[in-house]
Write an enzyme that holds these catalytic residues in place. Sequence first.
Site, PDB file in Angstrom:
ATOM      1  N   GLY A 157      22.650  -5.739 -77.614  1.00 60.36           N
ATOM      2  CA  GLY A 157      21.861  -6.728 -78.358  1.00 60.36           C
ATOM      3  C   GLY A 157      20.479  -6.821 -77.739  1.00 60.36           C
ATOM      4  N   MET A 162      15.809 -12.176 -76.574  1.00 63.12           N
ATOM      5  CA  MET A 162      16.528 -12.648 -75.382  1.00 63.12           C
ATOM      6  C   MET A 162      17.131 -11.467 -74.608  1.00 63.12           C
ATOM      7  SD  MET A 162      16.494 -15.979 -74.992  1.00 63.12           S
ATOM      8  CE  MET A 162      17.944 -16.450 -74.060  1.00 63.12           C
ATOM      9  N   SER A 185      20.477 -20.512 -70.732  1.00 62.14           N
ATOM     10  CA  SER A 185      19.469 -21.392 -71.317  1.00 62.14           C
ATOM     11  C   SER A 185      18.098 -21.106 -70.733  1.00 62.14           C
ATOM     12  CB  SER A 185      19.814 -22.861 -71.061  1.00 62.14           C
ATOM     13  OG  SER A 185      18.787 -23.680 -71.576  1.00 62.14           O
ATOM     14  N   GLY A 186      17.106 -21.304 -71.575  1.00 60.48           N
ATOM     15  CA  GLY A 186      15.739 -21.173 -71.088  1.00 60.48           C
ATOM     16  C   GLY A 186      14.834 -20.461 -72.069  1.00 60.48           C
ATOM     17  N   LYS A 223      27.662 -24.998 -71.742  1.00 63.98           N
ATOM     18  CA  LYS A 223      26.430 -24.673 -72.476  1.00 63.98           C
ATOM     19  C   LYS A 223      26.370 -25.480 -73.783  1.00 63.98           C
ATOM     20  CE  LYS A 223      22.515 -22.915 -73.577  1.00 63.98           C
ATOM     21  NZ  LYS A 223      22.292 -22.463 -74.870  1.00 63.98           N
ATOM     22  N   HIS A 258      25.276 -28.872 -72.862  1.00 65.83           N
ATOM     23  CA  HIS A 258      23.835 -28.772 -72.540  1.00 65.83           C
ATOM     24  C   HIS A 258      23.035 -28.895 -73.833  1.00 65.83           C
ATOM     25  CE1 HIS A 258      20.154 -26.351 -72.589  1.00 65.83           C
ATOM     26  NE2 HIS A 258      19.985 -26.650 -71.312  1.00 65.83           N
ATOM     27  N   ASN A 259      23.454 -28.158 -74.850  1.00 69.12           N
ATOM     28  CA  ASN A 259      22.712 -28.177 -76.110  1.00 69.12           C
ATOM     29  C   ASN A 259      22.839 -29.528 -76.815  1.00 69.12           C
ATOM     30  OD1 ASN A 259      22.298 -25.507 -75.460  1.00 69.12           O
ATOM     31  ND2 ASN A 259      22.515 -24.795 -77.551  1.00 69.12           N
ATOM     32  N   GLU A 308      20.402 -31.590 -75.209  1.00 68.49           N
ATOM     33  CA  GLU A 308      19.095 -31.110 -75.703  1.00 68.49           C
ATOM     34  C   GLU A 308      18.769 -31.764 -77.058  1.00 68.49           C
ATOM     35  OE1 GLU A 308      18.616 -26.707 -75.567  1.00 68.49           O
ATOM     36  OE2 GLU A 308      18.197 -26.843 -77.709  1.00 68.49           O
ATOM     37  N   HIS A 311      49.939 -51.770 -88.611  1.00 68.25           N
ATOM     38  CA  HIS A 311      49.702 -50.737 -87.598  1.00 68.25           C
ATOM     39  C   HIS A 311      50.024 -51.219 -86.184  1.00 68.25           C
ATOM     40  CE1 HIS A 311      48.181 -47.921 -90.472  1.00 68.25           C
ATOM     41  NE2 HIS A 311      47.292 -48.793 -90.928  1.00 68.25           N
TER      42      HIS A 311
HETATM   43  C1  6PG Z   1      18.629 -22.901 -74.735  1.00 66.98           C
HETATM   44  C2  6PG Z   1      18.635 -23.325 -76.177  1.00 66.98           C
HETATM   45  C3  6PG Z   1      19.005 -22.175 -77.050  1.00 66.98           C
HETATM   46  C4  6PG Z   1      18.583 -22.352 -78.491  1.00 66.98           C
HETATM   47  C5  6PG Z   1      19.345 -23.388 -79.198  1.00 66.98           C
HETATM   48  C6  6PG Z   1      18.620 -23.902 -80.399  1.00 66.98           C
HETATM   49  O1  6PG Z   1      19.361 -23.530 -74.000  1.00 66.98           O
HETATM   50  O2  6PG Z   1      17.894 -21.981 -74.393  1.00 66.98           O
HETATM   51  O3  6PG Z   1      19.555 -24.356 -76.370  1.00 66.98           O
HETATM   52  O4  6PG Z   1      20.352 -21.898 -76.859  1.00 66.98           O
HETATM   53  O5  6PG Z   1      17.246 -22.640 -78.554  1.00 66.98           O
HETATM   54  O6  6PG Z   1      20.544 -22.783 -79.620  1.00 66.98           O
HETATM   55  O7  6PG Z   1      19.539 -24.593 -81.094  1.00 66.98           O
HETATM   56  P1  6PG Z   1      19.297 -25.110 -82.545  1.00 66.98           P
HETATM   57  O8  6PG Z   1      18.837 -23.937 -83.373  1.00 66.98           O
HETATM   58  O9  6PG Z   1      20.641 -25.591 -82.956  1.00 66.98           O
HETATM   59  O10 6PG Z   1      18.250 -26.162 -82.431  1.00 66.98           O
END
Ligand code: 6PG
Length: 464
Positions: A3, A7, A121-122, A175, A178-179, A182, A444
């Site tokens: 891939g 990234m 992530s990043g 992860k 984490h999102n 985010e 209930h």
């Molecule tokens: C990260 C981001 C990455 C991506 C998200 C965006 O940690 O680098 O979270 O994984 O930018 O998946 O998510 P959405 O498209 O759902 O906003």
Amino acid sequence: MIGLGTMGRNLVLNISDHGYSVAGFDKNAAQVELLKKDSGDRNLFTTSALEEFVNALKAPRVILLLVPAGKIVDEVIQELKPLLSGDDLLMDCGNSHFTDTNTRIEELAKSGIHFMGVGISGGESGARYGPSIMPGGPKDIYKHVAPMLESISAKVKEEPCVTWLGVGSAGHYVKMVHNGIEYGLMQLISEAYHLLKVAGRMNNDELHDVFSEWNNGMLHSFLIEITADIFAQKDELTSNSLVDMILDSAHQKGTGGWTSQDAMKLQVPIPVIDIAVSMRDLSAFKKEREAAQQKLEGPGYKFEEDKKALVSWLEQALYFSMITTYAQGMSLLHYASKEYKYDLKLENIASIWRGGCIIRSSLLDDIKSTFSRQSDLSNIVTDDGIGQKLMQSQIAIRKIVQIAVDTGIPVPALMGSLAYYDSYRSGWLPANLIQAQRDYFGAHTYERNDREGTFHTKWNHENE
Ligand code: 6PG
């Protein structure tokens, strides 16, 4: 690396920069060409023939996958499996759903192939110069790839932002959360923008200054930093600020929603993240919102107080709500770790999130040290230090929510954050009434606060 999208390409270059020999494969020859172009005088092996790629690797092979989550991962695995041998290791570095990772681990184990779910992530620049890496899977297998992952990861005070997190799908679960965090932080920041822009009537230059200033203080974080930059960006097609030319309809790839779904399944409350997902959905109802705007009026009140005070209250309100968002994500990890037997060390997770990833912020230093003192804490809001910060900033968030209510500006995540705090610190909640209602209409049953057991009452069904 399988891939070679942005990234994947950037990770290949990062791995190569750290002295590892690396081969790249992509079905799409154009992607292979892009990597060749970027690779300069590096001696990279690249191909769009899968067999050639596999044969170029020394066994036991270590193969990283960076392809879109979902069925493409399974398709790649199906093509790859006959070419692999026992003890080869596949590392899925995409945002795969953790339950898919569990299935893939089981399937591949039948052929003696190891499979690890690895969150990365990043974004593009993280991949190129140091991401935060969240690996899960068999610990003894992780040891073989640890030096490589440590060398390519972000560093905070020389500590690598990667560590083994737990067995099975632990890496992909972490992860996902984490999102989710985010999503919550991004929604909170956009609500602050809404208040500053509409109630505070600030232009983009002023917004740039406010966010830059905030990034030098207690809100210091990647998302605040890029937000300041965004307000300074001019549009190339018009003479306007770019942010004003972007359609207010947010997209998502699903990881925030997955976090909410699993939290609901485990019955762990994470309202700020749930709200953030709903608000992205609501933002996408652009046409319906525009139609409703023609019909439904708000309160018509204008904020006339001091702009400086608004900025200062908002800074503290964001601080408060960001803490509660991390708290909700961490609490989900605490309970999920028990349910899925990941045995997560939350201190380690806070530690590797301090650099490289999207939710990096100086708040994570406090969260890390909280878990270093109390590793099994189910909610960081009860930590003395963190509780103190919340109590100190609560006046400001109450003020901000009040302004939002008065002006009719929607701030659901800020409100949700405050309501979470107020609910969590309530020894008594009105859920006794809900239990009474459930027993009234559906027998209930309920528990009592003065004796053990389960009770049902023949209620006074006066209305029947
Ligand atoms: C990260 C981001 C990455 C991506 C998200 C965006 O940690 O680098 O979270 O994984 O930018 O998946 O998510 P959405 O498209 O759902 O906003």
